[in-house]
Design an enzyme around this catalytic site. Structure first.
Site, PDB file in Angstrom:
ATOM      1  N   HIS A 143       0.024   3.179   9.038  1.00 33.39           N
ATOM      2  CA  HIS A 143       0.211   1.721   9.004  1.00 33.39           C
ATOM      3  C   HIS A 143      -0.186   1.051  10.312  1.00 33.39           C
ATOM      4  O   HIS A 143       0.256  -0.071  10.611  1.00 33.39           O
ATOM      5  CB  HIS A 143       1.670   1.392   8.660  1.00 33.39           C
ATOM      6  CG  HIS A 143       1.812   0.201   7.749  1.00 33.39           C
ATOM      7  ND1 HIS A 143       2.416  -0.975   8.136  1.00 33.39           N
ATOM      8  CD2 HIS A 143       1.440   0.014   6.463  1.00 33.39           C
ATOM      9  CE1 HIS A 143       2.414  -1.838   7.131  1.00 33.39           C
ATOM     10  NE2 HIS A 143       1.827  -1.262   6.101  1.00 33.39           N
ATOM     11  N   HIS A 165      -7.307  -0.631  -1.608  1.00 28.41           N
ATOM     12  CA  HIS A 165      -5.965  -1.046  -1.197  1.00 28.41           C
ATOM     13  C   HIS A 165      -5.450  -2.075  -2.201  1.00 28.41           C
ATOM     14  O   HIS A 165      -6.149  -3.023  -2.540  1.00 28.41           O
ATOM     15  CB  HIS A 165      -6.076  -1.671   0.194  1.00 28.41           C
ATOM     16  CG  HIS A 165      -4.799  -2.145   0.785  1.00 28.41           C
ATOM     17  ND1 HIS A 165      -4.459  -3.481   0.856  1.00 28.41           N
ATOM     18  CD2 HIS A 165      -3.778  -1.468   1.364  1.00 28.41           C
ATOM     19  CE1 HIS A 165      -3.292  -3.613   1.451  1.00 28.41           C
ATOM     20  NE2 HIS A 165      -2.856  -2.408   1.777  1.00 28.41           N
TER      21      HIS A 165
END
Length: 379
Positions: free
Chosen positions: A182, A282
């Protein structure tokens, strides 16, 4: 055929939907969600309305080029998210007008279904095994989880060992695991953690460093054999180009609501194919974004895996299928999502429910985290 209306809708929990209507009654839906910045993207639509009301909606590539290049300033998350939603809605409208799925207009099917994966969190590592087991019982064979919560620049061996333990707990439930750093992990720790995780046989490690550090990503890619994935914070083929040229990425993750929509992401996928790089779009977002991803999976041969937000922790009060009247088209079967066969994006939106939700617009913001010393920590 001429565009008569371009509308935007704030849809909970954190989405921005787009609806385009033509003078003959045909319409199309898209998703311009940019998490935490819906208001900014909505503002960008003022310029798009000025340019494209009265334009032929079937001229998708011409609209894309004018929207991208015609305003002099280009790229970035806000402008590209607005263009993404516009582009998706145009493909949906044209498909409805022609009675064809978008994938059929983009060259036809290369597959009938795509492997899907779901989130099990990991920010706060409680009950990882139970979460992985629940996803397996839903039929998923793959999950993604966050590697860590707040991190300092330098960490301890104990912290690194805890990451390994959490991954092993998920794998013990019989699922494949992709691990998302992340962008929280800084270079001194990212190298250690990537090396420590290598023996676990992960599907990928995602954003081991932020994408503004291509030289560090290239170093990690050469350090370990685990596939490196990134791309949610890249917004065009030009943004992806240096990572492909450097060999710093094995799986690219363009977001079809951030990276120029279906049109641009089809081009990005084709460019990646030339480098033998896989695509795993994504998509922790809404149903229109996922539907667009499935259109890409239907026609792009190197799409390998698809993220979906069903039951994700962001979806408080409203989930992936809340505003969909044909939920079966976005429902996984044995861990795979079918490629929709309906016209356009293949998903039907409950317009009345969207308009009702928009009457009280959301104001979603991501949390701000602090490290133990009080300094800012990447979320």
């Amino acid at each position: 055929m001429k565009i008569t209306r371009i509308e935007t809708f704030y849809v909970p929990p954190r989405w921005l939907f787009v609806r385009i209507e033509a003078d003959d009654g045909h319409f199309g839906w898209g998703e311009a969600s940019l998490e935490g910045y819906a208001e900014a993207v909505d503002g960008a639509f003022e310029a798009l309305r000025d340019r494209f009301i009265g334009h032929d909606p079937r001229r998708i590539e011409d609209i894309w080029q004018v929207a991208y290049r015609g305003g002099f300033y280009r790229g970035g998350p806000v402008l590209m998210s607005a263009l993404s939603g516009l582009d998706q809605a145009l493909w949906d409208l044209k498909g409805r007008a022609c009675g064809l799925p978008a994938w059929d207009m983009l060259g036809g099917l290369v597959r009938d279904r795509i492997r899907a994966y779901a989130w099990i969190g990991g920010d706060r590592p409680h009950e990882i095994a139970a979460a992985a087991r629940a996803r397996r019982e839903q039929g998923f064979g793959a999950v993604k989880m966050n590697a860590t919560a707040e991190l300092d620049f330098l960490g301890t061996p104990k912290l690194l060992a805890e990451v390994v333990e959490r991954v092993q707990a998920a794998q013990a439930e019989g699922v494949d695991v992709g691990l998302d750093f992340h962008g929280r992990v800084h270079r001194p720790m990212a190298k250690q953690l990537a090396k420590l995780l290598e023996p676990l046989g992960l599907l990928f490690i995602e954003e081991p460093l932020l994408s503004e550090n291509p030289e560090g990503l290239e170093q990690i890619a050469r350090l370990v054999s685990t596939p490196i994935a990134l791309g949610e914070r890249l917004y065009s083929r030009w943004d992806f180009k240096p990572f492909l040229e450097r060999g710093a990425v094995d799986i690219i993750q363009p977001d079809l609501s951030h990276a120029g929509g279906l049109s641009e992401c089809r081009r990005i996928a084709a460019m990646a194919e030339a480098y033998d790089v896989a695509v795993a779009p994504h998509c922790p977002l809404g149903p229109l974004s996922l539907a667009a991803c499935l259109q890409l999976a239907g026609c792009a041969p190197n799409v390998a895996l698809q993220e979906m937000s069903l039951g994700i922790h962001y979806n408080v009060g409203h989930d992936l299928l809340t505003f969909v009247t044909n939920p079966q088209v976005l429902t996984p079967v044995d861990g795979f999502l079918p490629i929709p066969t309906g016209p356009g994006l293949g998903v039907e939106i409950d317009e009345a429910a969207v308009r009702e939700a928009h009457a009280t617009p959301h104001r979603w913001r991501n949390p701000v985290w602090r490290a133990r010393d009080g300094s800012f920590a990447e979320w």
